[in-house]
Structure formats: structure tokens, C-alpha cells
Motif scaffolding. Structure first.
Motif, PDB file in Angstrom:
ATOM      1  N   ALA A 260       0.831  -1.204   0.000  1.00  0.00           N
ATOM      2  CA  ALA A 260       0.000   0.000   0.000  1.00  0.00           C
ATOM      3  C   ALA A 260       0.868   1.258   0.000  1.00  0.00           C
ATOM      4  CB  ALA A 260      -0.930  -0.002   1.211  1.00  0.00           C
ATOM      5  N   VAL A 261       1.988   1.212   0.707  1.00  0.00           N
ATOM      6  CA  VAL A 261       2.911   2.349   0.733  1.00  0.00           C
ATOM      7  C   VAL A 261       3.466   2.604  -0.661  1.00  0.00           C
ATOM      8  CG1 VAL A 261       5.173   3.116   1.567  1.00  0.00           C
ATOM      9  CG2 VAL A 261       3.528   2.108   3.165  1.00  0.00           C
ATOM     10  N   VAL A 262       3.903   1.543  -1.335  1.00  0.00           N
ATOM     11  CA  VAL A 262       4.449   1.687  -2.690  1.00  0.00           C
ATOM     12  C   VAL A 262       3.397   2.256  -3.629  1.00  0.00           C
ATOM     13  CG1 VAL A 262       5.308   0.439  -4.704  1.00  0.00           C
ATOM     14  CG2 VAL A 262       6.170  -0.133  -2.418  1.00  0.00           C
ATOM     15  N   ARG A 263       2.179   1.731  -3.565  1.00  0.00           N
ATOM     16  CA  ARG A 263       1.119   2.202  -4.467  1.00  0.00           C
ATOM     17  C   ARG A 263       0.834   3.688  -4.231  1.00  0.00           C
ATOM     18  NH1 ARG A 263      -2.062  -1.575  -3.552  1.00  0.00           N
ATOM     19  NH2 ARG A 263      -3.298  -0.655  -1.869  1.00  0.00           N
ATOM     20  N   TYR A 264       0.743   4.095  -2.974  1.00  0.00           N
ATOM     21  CA  TYR A 264       0.446   5.493  -2.649  1.00  0.00           C
ATOM     22  C   TYR A 264       1.559   6.418  -3.144  1.00  0.00           C
ATOM     23  CZ  TYR A 264      -0.349   9.730   0.094  1.00  0.00           C
ATOM     24  OH  TYR A 264      -0.553  11.033   0.477  1.00  0.00           O
ATOM     25  N   ILE A 265       2.800   6.062  -2.866  1.00  0.00           N
ATOM     26  CA  ILE A 265       3.907   6.927  -3.273  1.00  0.00           C
ATOM     27  C   ILE A 265       3.993   7.018  -4.788  1.00  0.00           C
ATOM     28  CG2 ILE A 265       6.429   7.168  -3.276  1.00  0.00           C
ATOM     29  CD1 ILE A 265       6.450   6.071  -0.440  1.00  0.00           C
ATOM     30  N   ARG A 266       3.816   5.887  -5.477  1.00  0.00           N
ATOM     31  CA  ARG A 266       3.862   5.915  -6.944  1.00  0.00           C
ATOM     32  C   ARG A 266       2.781   6.830  -7.509  1.00  0.00           C
ATOM     33  NH1 ARG A 266       6.296   1.697  -9.962  1.00  0.00           N
ATOM     34  NH2 ARG A 266       4.479   1.715 -11.331  1.00  0.00           N
ATOM     35  N   GLU A 267       1.565   6.750  -6.943  1.00  0.00           N
ATOM     36  CA  GLU A 267       0.466   7.580  -7.425  1.00  0.00           C
ATOM     37  C   GLU A 267       0.746   9.064  -7.178  1.00  0.00           C
ATOM     38  OE1 GLU A 267      -2.878   6.061  -5.347  1.00  0.00           O
ATOM     39  OE2 GLU A 267      -3.159   4.318  -6.671  1.00  0.00           O
ATOM     40  N   GLN A 268       1.198   9.374  -5.956  1.00  0.00           N
ATOM     41  CA  GLN A 268       1.443  10.769  -5.603  1.00  0.00           C
ATOM     42  C   GLN A 268       2.616  11.361  -6.399  1.00  0.00           C
ATOM     43  OE1 GLN A 268      -0.448  12.678  -3.364  1.00  0.00           O
ATOM     44  NE2 GLN A 268      -1.794  10.911  -3.595  1.00  0.00           N
ATOM     45  N   ALA A 269       3.672  10.592  -6.548  1.00  0.00           N
ATOM     46  CA  ALA A 269       4.829  11.071  -7.302  1.00  0.00           C
ATOM     47  C   ALA A 269       4.479  11.253  -8.775  1.00  0.00           C
ATOM     48  CB  ALA A 269       6.000  10.106  -7.149  1.00  0.00           C
ATOM     49  N   GLY A 270       3.697  10.347  -9.319  1.00  0.00           N
ATOM     50  CA  GLY A 270       3.276  10.470 -10.716  1.00  0.00           C
ATOM     51  C   GLY A 270       2.448  11.716 -10.943  1.00  0.00           C
ATOM     52  N   ALA A 271       1.536  12.000 -10.015  1.00  0.00           N
ATOM     53  CA  ALA A 271       0.702  13.195 -10.151  1.00  0.00           C
ATOM     54  C   ALA A 271       1.555  14.459 -10.039  1.00  0.00           C
ATOM     55  CB  ALA A 271      -0.381  13.189  -9.072  1.00  0.00           C
ATOM     56  N   ARG A 275       2.446  17.527 -12.877  1.00  0.00           N
ATOM     57  CA  ARG A 275       2.310  18.968 -12.640  1.00  0.00           C
ATOM     58  C   ARG A 275       3.624  19.706 -12.881  1.00  0.00           C
ATOM     59  NH1 ARG A 275      -0.386  16.881  -7.993  1.00  0.00           N
ATOM     60  NH2 ARG A 275       1.424  17.390  -6.690  1.00  0.00           N
ATOM     61  N   GLY A 276       4.658  18.974 -13.246  1.00  0.00           N
ATOM     62  CA  GLY A 276       5.949  19.581 -13.511  1.00  0.00           C
ATOM     63  C   GLY A 276       6.822  19.764 -12.286  1.00  0.00           C
ATOM     64  N   GLU A 277       6.487  19.079 -11.185  1.00  0.00           N
ATOM     65  CA  GLU A 277       7.266  19.201  -9.954  1.00  0.00           C
ATOM     66  C   GLU A 277       8.379  18.157  -9.918  1.00  0.00           C
ATOM     67  OE1 GLU A 277       3.804  20.820  -6.923  1.00  0.00           O
ATOM     68  OE2 GLU A 277       4.040  18.666  -7.196  1.00  0.00           O
ATOM     69  N   ALA A 278       9.532  18.530  -9.404  1.00  0.00           N
ATOM     70  CA  ALA A 278      10.636  17.589  -9.220  1.00  0.00           C
ATOM     71  C   ALA A 278      10.346  16.736  -7.992  1.00  0.00           C
ATOM     72  CB  ALA A 278      11.947  18.331  -9.036  1.00  0.00           C
ATOM     73  N   THR A 279      10.480  15.409  -8.132  1.00  0.00           N
ATOM     74  CA  THR A 279      10.052  14.488  -7.084  1.00  0.00           C
ATOM     75  C   THR A 279      11.218  13.657  -6.554  1.00  0.00           C
ATOM     76  OG1 THR A 279       9.508  12.786  -8.718  1.00  0.00           O
ATOM     77  CG2 THR A 279       7.737  14.303  -8.076  1.00  0.00           C
ATOM     78  N   GLY A 323      17.222  20.012  -6.195  1.00  0.00           N
ATOM     79  CA  GLY A 323      16.077  20.892  -6.398  1.00  0.00           C
ATOM     80  C   GLY A 323      14.742  20.197  -6.279  1.00  0.00           C
ATOM     81  N   VAL A 324      14.676  19.136  -5.464  1.00  0.00           N
ATOM     82  CA  VAL A 324      13.440  18.360  -5.330  1.00  0.00           C
ATOM     83  C   VAL A 324      12.381  19.167  -4.572  1.00  0.00           C
ATOM     84  CG1 VAL A 324      12.428  16.257  -4.405  1.00  0.00           C
ATOM     85  CG2 VAL A 324      14.703  16.200  -5.433  1.00  0.00           C
ATOM     86  N   GLN A 325      11.165  19.164  -5.123  1.00  0.00           N
ATOM     87  CA  GLN A 325      10.075  19.943  -4.522  1.00  0.00           C
ATOM     88  C   GLN A 325       9.139  19.103  -3.666  1.00  0.00           C
ATOM     89  OE1 GLN A 325       9.431  21.187  -8.713  1.00  0.00           O
ATOM     90  NE2 GLN A 325       8.768  23.124  -7.793  1.00  0.00           N
ATOM     91  N   ARG A 326       8.945  17.839  -4.028  1.00  0.00           N
ATOM     92  CA  ARG A 326       8.053  16.953  -3.268  1.00  0.00           C
ATOM     93  C   ARG A 326       8.795  15.649  -2.985  1.00  0.00           C
ATOM     94  NH1 ARG A 326       2.643  17.393  -3.685  1.00  0.00           N
ATOM     95  NH2 ARG A 326       2.700  15.983  -1.902  1.00  0.00           N
ATOM     96  N   ILE A 327       8.758  15.222  -1.733  1.00  0.00           N
ATOM     97  CA  ILE A 327       9.503  14.033  -1.302  1.00  0.00           C
ATOM     98  C   ILE A 327       8.570  13.130  -0.506  1.00  0.00           C
ATOM     99  CG2 ILE A 327      11.532  13.192  -0.033  1.00  0.00           C
ATOM    100  CD1 ILE A 327      12.546  16.154  -0.108  1.00  0.00           C
TER     101      ILE A 327
END
Length: 356
Positions: A260-271, A275-279, A323-327
Motif C-alpha cells: 500500500a505504501v508503494v502504491r500510494y507513493i507511486r500515485e502521488q509522485a506520478g501526479a 504537474r511539472g514538480e521535481a520528485t 532541487g526536489v520539490q516533493r519528497i
């Protein structure tokens, strides 16, 4: 405005014995003369100043941008120095010193009035003291011949430094020197404890000495953890009140079943990427290949959390450099040093913790 200065670097990684002492002599003289010098310990690099001098300690707060009500830990090289700083330690304190000094354990003790700068204690009647388990730190402290107040050698709120390069990145021109002896060992700050009576150990900040180790050292002791300070209270220990260890990007800590952790992170990072954010992702080796973020850092194996503790701050600084914006970071079990690791990751995330 902070006055800029020339920051000297002493590289001592390959030196031993007399050669090490010779190289450290200038740094020790600076400490005795009111200077501020960063040096390695077995936990992280510390930013040291003579704990008796308010002018010297004030330079620590200025360089770091540290709040004045946040107390400092005092480092010593010899147990005999303790008599000058603190009132008679209890039997329980002596037991912990016998077992864990030198080492990553800070013990909060009643302070002797008028000995230390009031900036060190933040106006409290106690002081946190430790003896680091690091040959260069001990040699420098012995040469300086004074108690040395030393928080982590970084700008306040940023990830703590585990390499001299991290110190220079944050504090070059703001401090007198850096003793460079390579990477630190534990990678997380010391455990801080206060003692309530003869059988109670309260963990103010988890660290390299684990709850389990404390229990083994004092089998009959009651060990608990202090709650977060109320906003109006002065913290009794570093790391209790203020945001710490934070990268520049927004970090979220994710806990739950691994799939579930992997699925959530993959979904959030993909989104976020859409949006053009560095992940970025901090993940354990067992699942590292499942992520496709812009920057993916390994924390090592989930079965060896000591490696994760050692890697955490460098990984967070790597995110900043990229320069990562979302981690997103995978949580870990809170056993052994995992308690300290989760404490630091939760603070780095500003307590943004998601359970999936």
C-alpha cells in the motif's frame, strides 16, 4: 547582521597520535580564545564554543540562526570535568555514564550556578552533558581544556551535517574553522535523557543509544518518553520544540503495509511529475526499484536500520542539491534505532504522516 570571517579547514582523517594533536592545536586555541569551530563526533558534526563564555556561545546562535530558548549540549573529554559543571550525579546517572560514556548519550543534570553561560542552559537549572565516542572529538576537547557547547553544525532547521562538506555548505564564512575527519558514524544526534528519581529514565530525544539498550543497562528502571513541549514552554532538550532536519522540498512520511505504501507513493509522485514538480523518494533497498521519481535514495535494507540512520541526512541534503520539490519517505518499525529514525523523519516532514 552576522560578521563574516575566514573559515579554516583542518583535514585530519589520516593522522594519528602526535600528528593529530599538532594539527588540532590551532583549532583548540581558537576554542579557548572564544572562537567557534565545527568538529566531528560519532553522531553528527557539532559546532563548538567555550561553554563558559557568553560571547563565544552567542556566536553559535548567530551562525546557526538558532532560537535563544533552545538549550545546548556540553561536551567533555574527561569525567572529572563533570564536577565543575554539575551537582553530584545520582547513582543512576553514574550507572549510565559507566555503561554509555564515551558514546551517544546525553544526560540532563542539575547545573552548578554561575559556571556556564546562561545561553547554554536557556535559563534552566539543568544542563545536558555528554562525552563523545570519537577520537578526534576527544583529542580536540582535551587540547581545548574547557567544556564545549556544541549543537549540530548546520543552519537551524536544516538536516544535520554528517560530512565536513555539509558544514561548509551551511556555515562557510560564519565560523572560524572546521575539523574534517570524514563521515560520522551513527548519523543521528545523541539520545538525551533526564532522570526522575533513582529508577526512572525519561527519553527527551531518541538517538544512538536505544530504549532497549537503556533497559538492558538498568533492568529495573522505568523508561518513558517525554511528550512534545507546550508552545509556551522552553524545551528541556535540543530537538523537542522546533522544526528540525527539514529539506527544502515538502516531505511526507508514509506508513502502512508495504504494497500500500508503494502504491500510494507511486500515485502521488506520478501526479506531482505531471504537474511539472521535481520528485524524490527515500526508500528501503527491498522496494527501491519500484519507484520512478526524479531522485530515489536508498536507506539501505529494512533489516539494518543503523544504515538508514547513517544515510538519512545526506539523502535529505541530496534532495536539496537536486532541487526536489516533493519528497515521500517510507516509514520504518520503531524498534531499536528505528525510534530515533522515525523521530527525525517525522520532524523533517513537519509531522506530515500518512497511514495507508
Amino acid at each position: 547582521m552576522i560578521e563574516m570571517t575566514m573559515t579554516t579547514i583542518w583535514r585530519v582523517g589520516r593522522l594519528e597520535g602526535g600528528r593529530l594533536a599538532t594539527e588540532l592545536r590551532e583549532a583548540a586555541e581558537l576554542l579557548r580564545g572564544g572562537g567557534v569551530v565545527a568538529f566531528p563526533t560519532e553522531t553528527v558534526y557539532g559546532l563548538g564554543a567555550d561553554a563558559r563564555s557568553t560571547a563565544a556561545v552567542g556566536r553559535i546562535f548567530a551562525a546557526k540562526g538558532r532560537p535563544a530558548d533552545n538549550p545546548l549540549i556540553v561536551h567533555i573529554a574527561d569525567r572529572r570535568q563533570l564536577d565543575e559543571l554539575a551537582l553530584s550525579p545520582s547513582e543512576l546517572a553514574e550507572t549510565l555514564m559507566d555503561r554509555f560514556w564515551p558514546g551517544p548519550l546525553t544526560i540532563v543534570l542539575p547545573v552548578r550556578e554561575g559556571v556556564l553561560s546562561p545561553l547554554v542552559t536557556a535559563g534552566l537549572a539543568t544542563v545536558g552533558v555528554r562525552m563523545p565516542d570519537h577520537r578526534t572529538a576527544l583529542a580536540l576537547l582535551a587540547l581545548a581544556g574547557c567544556p564545549v557547547a556544541a549543537p549540530s553544525a548546520n543552519r537551524s532547521g536544516k538536516p544535520s551535517p554528517t560530512l565536513a562538506e555539509h558544514v561548509i555548505e551551511d556555515l562557510d564564512g560564519l565560523i572560524d574553522g572546521v575539523v574534517d575527519d570524514g563521515a560520522t558514524g551513527v548519523g543521528l544526534e545523541s539520545t538525551v535523557v533526564e532522570l526522575a528519581g533513582e529508577r526512572t529514565i525519561r527519553i527527551l530525544r531518541p538517538g544512538g543509544v536505544t530504549r532497549e539498550s537503556l533497559q538492558l543497562a538498568v533492568p529495573g528502571a522505568v523508561i518513558d518518553a517525554a511528550s512534545s513541549e507546550a508552545p509556551e514552554e522552553a524545551p528541556r532538550s535540543p530537538g523537542m520544540k522546533y522544526a528540525h532536519y527539514a529539506p527544502e522540498g515538502e516531505l511526507e512520511l508514509v506508513q502502512g503495509r508495504p504494497e500500500a505504501v508503494v502504491r500510494y507513493i507511486r500515485e502521488q509522485a506520478g501526479a506531482a511529475q505531471a504537474r511539472g514538480e521535481a520528485t524524490g523518494v527515500l526508500a528501503f533497498e527491498e522496494r527501491l526499484g519500484l519507484y520512478a521519481a526524479d531522485h530515489v535514495y536508498s536507506l539501505g535494507s529494512e533489516s539494518e536500520l543503523e544504515a538508514a540512520a547513517h544515510r538519512l541526512y545526506a539523502a535529505l541534503r541530496g534532495m536539496d542539491a537536486g532541487g526536489v520539490q516533493r519528497i515521500w519517505a517510507e516509514a520504518c518499525p520503531e524498534r531499536g534505532i528505528g525510534a530515533a529514525l522515525m523521530n527525525r523523519m517525522a520532524k523533517a516532514a513537519g509531522h506530515r504522516i500518512v497511514t495507508v
